[in-house]
Design a protein around this motif. Structure first.
Motif, PDB file in Angstrom:
ATOM      1  N   LYS A 139      27.073  -5.628  70.262  1.00 56.30           N
ATOM      2  CA  LYS A 139      26.495  -5.797  71.927  1.00 56.30           C
ATOM      3  C   LYS A 139      25.427  -5.354  73.218  1.00 56.30           C
ATOM      4  CE  LYS A 139      30.481  -7.789  73.043  1.00 56.30           C
ATOM      5  NZ  LYS A 139      31.916  -8.605  73.286  1.00 56.30           N
ATOM      6  N   ASP A 140      25.657  -4.472  73.061  1.00 56.61           N
ATOM      7  CA  ASP A 140      24.792  -3.674  73.687  1.00 56.61           C
ATOM      8  C   ASP A 140      23.598  -3.907  73.793  1.00 56.61           C
ATOM      9  OD1 ASP A 140      26.732  -2.735  74.984  1.00 56.61           O
ATOM     10  OD2 ASP A 140      26.862  -0.890  74.279  1.00 56.61           O
ATOM     11  N   VAL A 141      23.080  -4.046  72.704  1.00 59.48           N
ATOM     12  CA  VAL A 141      21.611  -4.265  72.402  1.00 59.48           C
ATOM     13  C   VAL A 141      21.041  -5.791  72.081  1.00 59.48           C
ATOM     14  CG1 VAL A 141      19.522  -4.711  70.397  1.00 59.48           C
ATOM     15  CG2 VAL A 141      21.630  -2.348  70.385  1.00 59.48           C
ATOM     16  N   MET A 142      22.079  -6.389  72.429  1.00 61.28           N
ATOM     17  CA  MET A 142      21.548  -8.349  72.229  1.00 61.28           C
ATOM     18  C   MET A 142      22.145  -8.938  74.022  1.00 61.28           C
ATOM     19  SD  MET A 142      20.743  -9.522  69.181  1.00 61.28           S
ATOM     20  CE  MET A 142      20.446  -8.709  67.696  1.00 61.28           C
ATOM     21  N   GLU A 143      22.652  -8.151  74.074  1.00 62.95           N
ATOM     22  CA  GLU A 143      22.934  -8.656  75.869  1.00 62.95           C
ATOM     23  C   GLU A 143      22.350  -8.046  76.272  1.00 62.95           C
ATOM     24  OE1 GLU A 143      27.308  -8.654  76.285  1.00 62.95           O
ATOM     25  OE2 GLU A 143      27.969 -10.118  74.653  1.00 62.95           O
ATOM     26  N   LYS A 144      22.022  -6.640  76.040  1.00 62.32           N
ATOM     27  CA  LYS A 144      21.328  -6.012  77.726  1.00 62.32           C
ATOM     28  C   LYS A 144      20.055  -5.216  77.422  1.00 62.32           C
ATOM     29  CE  LYS A 144      25.803  -4.025  79.442  1.00 62.32           C
ATOM     30  NZ  LYS A 144      26.420  -2.904  78.948  1.00 62.32           N
ATOM     31  N   GLY A 145      19.482  -5.614  75.964  1.00 62.21           N
ATOM     32  CA  GLY A 145      17.814  -5.002  75.448  1.00 62.21           C
ATOM     33  C   GLY A 145      17.417  -5.921  75.796  1.00 62.21           C
ATOM     34  N   ASP A 146      15.917  -6.135  75.477  1.00 62.99           N
ATOM     35  CA  ASP A 146      14.868  -7.127  76.065  1.00 62.99           C
ATOM     36  C   ASP A 146      14.451  -7.385  74.841  1.00 62.99           C
ATOM     37  OD1 ASP A 146      13.040  -5.043  74.823  1.00 62.99           O
ATOM     38  OD2 ASP A 146      12.763  -3.730  76.704  1.00 62.99           O
ATOM     39  N   ASP A 147      13.839  -7.907  74.645  1.00 63.92           N
ATOM     40  CA  ASP A 147      13.046  -9.218  73.506  1.00 63.92           C
ATOM     41  C   ASP A 147      12.691  -8.488  72.938  1.00 63.92           C
ATOM     42  OD1 ASP A 147      14.623 -10.948  74.216  1.00 63.92           O
ATOM     43  OD2 ASP A 147      11.988 -12.291  75.343  1.00 63.92           O
ATOM     44  N   ASP A 148      11.629  -7.366  72.672  1.00 66.73           N
ATOM     45  CA  ASP A 148      10.924  -6.563  71.621  1.00 66.73           C
ATOM     46  C   ASP A 148      11.963  -5.097  71.155  1.00 66.73           C
ATOM     47  OD1 ASP A 148       8.553  -5.390  70.659  1.00 66.73           O
ATOM     48  OD2 ASP A 148       9.592  -3.704  71.776  1.00 66.73           O
ATOM     49  N   LEU A 149      12.902  -4.810  71.688  1.00 67.06           N
ATOM     50  CA  LEU A 149      13.687  -4.026  71.624  1.00 67.06           C
ATOM     51  C   LEU A 149      14.786  -5.390  70.107  1.00 67.06           C
ATOM     52  CD1 LEU A 149      15.288  -1.591  71.152  1.00 67.06           C
ATOM     53  CD2 LEU A 149      16.492  -2.022  73.164  1.00 67.06           C
ATOM     54  N   LYS A 150      14.894  -6.210  71.074  1.00 65.27           N
ATOM     55  CA  LYS A 150      15.727  -6.908  69.535  1.00 65.27           C
ATOM     56  C   LYS A 150      15.361  -7.260  68.160  1.00 65.27           C
ATOM     57  CE  LYS A 150      17.204  -9.435  73.259  1.00 65.27           C
ATOM     58  NZ  LYS A 150      18.073 -10.666  74.011  1.00 65.27           N
ATOM     59  N   ASP A 151      13.973  -7.269  68.645  1.00 67.97           N
ATOM     60  CA  ASP A 151      13.151  -7.930  67.528  1.00 67.97           C
ATOM     61  C   ASP A 151      13.080  -7.436  66.534  1.00 67.97           C
ATOM     62  OD1 ASP A 151      12.722 -10.993  68.423  1.00 67.97           O
ATOM     63  OD2 ASP A 151      10.505 -10.475  68.807  1.00 67.97           O
ATOM     64  N   ARG A 152      13.253  -5.802  66.867  1.00 67.32           N
ATOM     65  CA  ARG A 152      12.607  -4.925  66.350  1.00 67.32           C
ATOM     66  C   ARG A 152      13.727  -4.310  65.232  1.00 67.32           C
ATOM     67  NH1 ARG A 152      11.102   0.193  70.479  1.00 67.32           N
ATOM     68  NH2 ARG A 152      10.861   1.328  67.889  1.00 67.32           N
ATOM     69  N   VAL A 153      15.159  -4.770  65.493  1.00 71.54           N
ATOM     70  CA  VAL A 153      16.139  -4.788  65.328  1.00 71.54           C
ATOM     71  C   VAL A 153      16.490  -5.427  63.627  1.00 71.54           C
ATOM     72  CG1 VAL A 153      18.699  -4.475  65.580  1.00 71.54           C
ATOM     73  CG2 VAL A 153      17.315  -3.587  67.226  1.00 71.54           C
ATOM     74  N   GLU A 154      15.902  -6.893  64.743  1.00 68.48           N
ATOM     75  CA  GLU A 154      16.316  -7.468  63.095  1.00 68.48           C
ATOM     76  C   GLU A 154      15.603  -7.532  62.519  1.00 68.48           C
ATOM     77  OE1 GLU A 154      17.687 -11.969  63.168  1.00 68.48           O
ATOM     78  OE2 GLU A 154      18.085 -10.305  63.931  1.00 68.48           O
ATOM     79  N   ARG A 155      13.953  -6.911  62.794  1.00 67.81           N
ATOM     80  CA  ARG A 155      13.431  -7.097  61.559  1.00 67.81           C
ATOM     81  C   ARG A 155      13.922  -5.351  60.638  1.00 67.81           C
ATOM     82  NH1 ARG A 155       8.460  -8.141  66.120  1.00 67.81           N
ATOM     83  NH2 ARG A 155       8.785  -5.966  65.722  1.00 67.81           N
ATOM     84  N   GLY A 156      14.515  -5.395  61.375  1.00 65.81           N
ATOM     85  CA  GLY A 156      14.932  -3.325  60.395  1.00 65.81           C
ATOM     86  C   GLY A 156      14.298  -2.771  60.674  1.00 65.81           C
ATOM     87  N   GLU A 157      13.288  -2.324  61.807  1.00 65.52           N
ATOM     88  CA  GLU A 157      13.090  -0.851  62.255  1.00 65.52           C
ATOM     89  C   GLU A 157      13.348  -0.561  62.759  1.00 65.52           C
ATOM     90  OE1 GLU A 157       9.121  -2.856  64.290  1.00 65.52           O
ATOM     91  OE2 GLU A 157       8.245  -4.111  62.718  1.00 65.52           O
ATOM     92  N   LEU A 158      14.336  -0.432  63.296  1.00 68.47           N
ATOM     93  CA  LEU A 158      15.270   0.001  64.557  1.00 68.47           C
ATOM     94  C   LEU A 158      16.586  -0.070  64.323  1.00 68.47           C
ATOM     95  CD1 LEU A 158      14.373   2.300  66.549  1.00 68.47           C
ATOM     96  CD2 LEU A 158      14.726   0.180  68.248  1.00 68.47           C
ATOM     97  N   SER A 159      17.521   0.627  63.488  1.00 70.14           N
ATOM     98  CA  SER A 159      18.613   0.844  63.557  1.00 70.14           C
ATOM     99  C   SER A 159      19.740  -0.241  64.851  1.00 70.14           C
ATOM    100  CB  SER A 159      19.356   1.698  62.646  1.00 70.14           C
ATOM    101  OG  SER A 159      19.179   3.014  64.002  1.00 70.14           O
ATOM    102  N   VAL A 160      21.010  -0.558  64.696  1.00 76.51           N
ATOM    103  CA  VAL A 160      21.459  -1.353  65.929  1.00 76.51           C
ATOM    104  C   VAL A 160      21.847   0.290  66.317  1.00 76.51           C
ATOM    105  CG1 VAL A 160      23.914  -2.162  67.182  1.00 76.51           C
ATOM    106  CG2 VAL A 160      22.758  -2.993  64.949  1.00 76.51           C
ATOM    107  N   SER A 161      22.189   1.232  65.784  1.00 79.71           N
ATOM    108  CA  SER A 161      23.025   2.395  66.953  1.00 79.71           C
ATOM    109  C   SER A 161      21.581   2.803  67.198  1.00 79.71           C
ATOM    110  CB  SER A 161      23.350   3.663  66.228  1.00 79.71           C
ATOM    111  OG  SER A 161      23.677   5.088  66.673  1.00 79.71           O
ATOM    112  N   ALA A 162      20.640   3.418  67.561  1.00 85.48           N
ATOM    113  CA  ALA A 162      19.353   3.663  67.797  1.00 85.48           C
ATOM    114  C   ALA A 162      19.054   2.778  69.521  1.00 85.48           C
ATOM    115  CB  ALA A 162      18.556   4.426  66.812  1.00 85.48           C
ATOM    116  N   ALA A 163      18.757   2.009  68.501  1.00 84.16           N
ATOM    117  CA  ALA A 163      18.485   0.667  69.730  1.00 84.16           C
ATOM    118  C   ALA A 163      19.709   0.513  71.033  1.00 84.16           C
ATOM    119  CB  ALA A 163      18.578  -1.197  68.893  1.00 84.16           C
ATOM    120  N   SER A 164      20.807   1.235  70.755  1.00 79.06           N
ATOM    121  CA  SER A 164      22.293   1.263  71.936  1.00 79.06           C
ATOM    122  C   SER A 164      21.512   2.159  73.100  1.00 79.06           C
ATOM    123  CB  SER A 164      23.224   1.166  71.038  1.00 79.06           C
ATOM    124  OG  SER A 164      24.529   1.112  71.749  1.00 79.06           O
TER     125      SER A 164
END
Length: 208
Positions: free
Chosen positions: A152-177
């Protein structure tokens, strides 16, 4: 609950299905089409009392692609409320699909809303709640409460680039958070320590 025969052309999916889960990628959709063409339909699409497809929207899409005229469906007329229908639709998809982070977030958010409303109703009737809505939602989408809150932190507070990287599997949810929280801490104004404030006042007084 009963079996009914429906005209394929007249069936439509519940709009929540597309809103939360979208369409299958083209390759996977064509695999589904080929499987139905080869083996037939293995599971009935499920309808609510309004004859909307609540389980099997991609199967319906495949049947329309194959130009089927009729199909047997399971009418779930025991689902009497829209909240119950929406919960059933979500849980069917979470059990059948490997959800992406964005899909998991959207499904969890809708389940949270449903469970919070249920808890409020039960609390009003019995004087007690039914547990954490977010905890129940997390369990239903197949993750822990802590992992769900990080998502939720990532999807509600992260920017579009960060969310795209998570969605593509380039960055874990934990690291993005962690990145989101670091960015938040940098933006947050630093609180002055009371001792620092008193020292500054004394220093100012000396030069008066």
């Amino acid at each position: 609950m009963r079996i009914v025969t429906c005209n394929v052309a007249e069936l439509e999916s519940h709009p929540l299905s597309l809103e939360l889960f979208g369409q299958l990628e083209n390759d996977r959709f064509l695999d589904l089409v080929a499987d139905i063409e080869r083996r037939g339909l293995q599971n009935f699409p499920e309808l609510d009392a309004h004859k909307r497809v609540i389980c099997g929207s991609q199967r319906l899409r495949a049947l329309k692609h194959l130009k089927w005229e009729t199909v047997d469906c399971l009418l779930r007329d025991e689902l009497q409320t829209e909240e119950g229908i929406r919960e059933h639709l979500i849980l069917d998809n979470t059990q059948r699909r490997q959800l992406t982070p964005a899909q998991m977030y959207k499904a969890g958010r809708e389940l949270e809303r449903i469970y919070a409303a249920q808890a409020k109703e039960v609390s009003g009737k019995l004087g007690q709640g039914v547990g954490s809505a977010s905890g129940r939602a997390a369990a239903q989408v197949g993750t822990s409460r802590a992992s769900y809150h990080r998502l939720k932190d990532v999807m509600e507070k992260g920017d579009d680039d960060l969310k795209d990287r998570v969605e593509r599997g380039e960055l874990s949810v934990s690291a993005a958070s962690q990145l989101v929280r670091r960015a938040e801490s940098k933006r947050r104004p630093r609180k002055l320590d009371p001792d620092d404030t008193r020292s500054a006042a004394l220093n100012f007084a000396r030069f008066e």
